[in-house]
Design a protein around this motif. Structure first.
Motif: not given
Length: 140
Positions: A89-93, A109-115
């Motif tokens: 999982k990619t996370k944004l701290y 924060w766990e990345i759920i979706n990114q555009t």
């Protein structure tokens, strides 16, 4: 036979480098995306309660050096950010000082979706089973 041994070593090194790149790809993509432009909170749901209005007017800028600037009117707040790949999982701290009104956004924060212009994030570390949600929208 020496040539074959060197080829195997070279191939192995190339394979390891490729796998390391593939492992970092989502992190690199996220870093490149968030550092381009400015962002606003489009949605913040804390323990099931919509608190988006608490962040109206804030403009966030993620700097490549890991600093995070939040500006509202003439007020400038400093924070930090980083991304990590953890358990596939990619996370944004995100971290803001404890005295800041933005402290609630300080999470892994766990990345759920990114555009290209939106980040959907979730935090499941609240301990009570409730998932917090944060949606950031690119504004420039």
């Amino acid at each position: 036979m020496k040539t074959g041994g060197k080829s195997i070593i070279a191939f192995s090194a190339l394979a390891i480098a490729f796998l390391a790149f593939k492992k970092q790809e989502p992190k690199a993509k996220l870093n490149a995306m968030v550092t381009q432009g400015k962002w606003k909170v489009n949605l913040y749901r804390d323990n099931g309660v919509d608190e988006t209005n608490n962040y109206t007017g804030y403009v966030f800028q993620f700097k490549p050096n890991g600093t995070l600037l939040a500006k509202k009117d003439n007020n400038l707040l400093n924070g930090t950010w980083r991304s990590e790949k953890e358990k596939k999982k990619t996370k944004l701290y995100v971290e803001f000082a404890s005295v800041s009104q933005l402290k609630e956004l300080s999470e892994d924060w766990e990345i759920i979706n990114q555009t290209a212009d939106s980040l959907e994030l979730a935090d499941t570390t609240t301990g009570d089973g409730v998932i917090d949600y944060l949606n950031l929208q690119k504004i420039s």
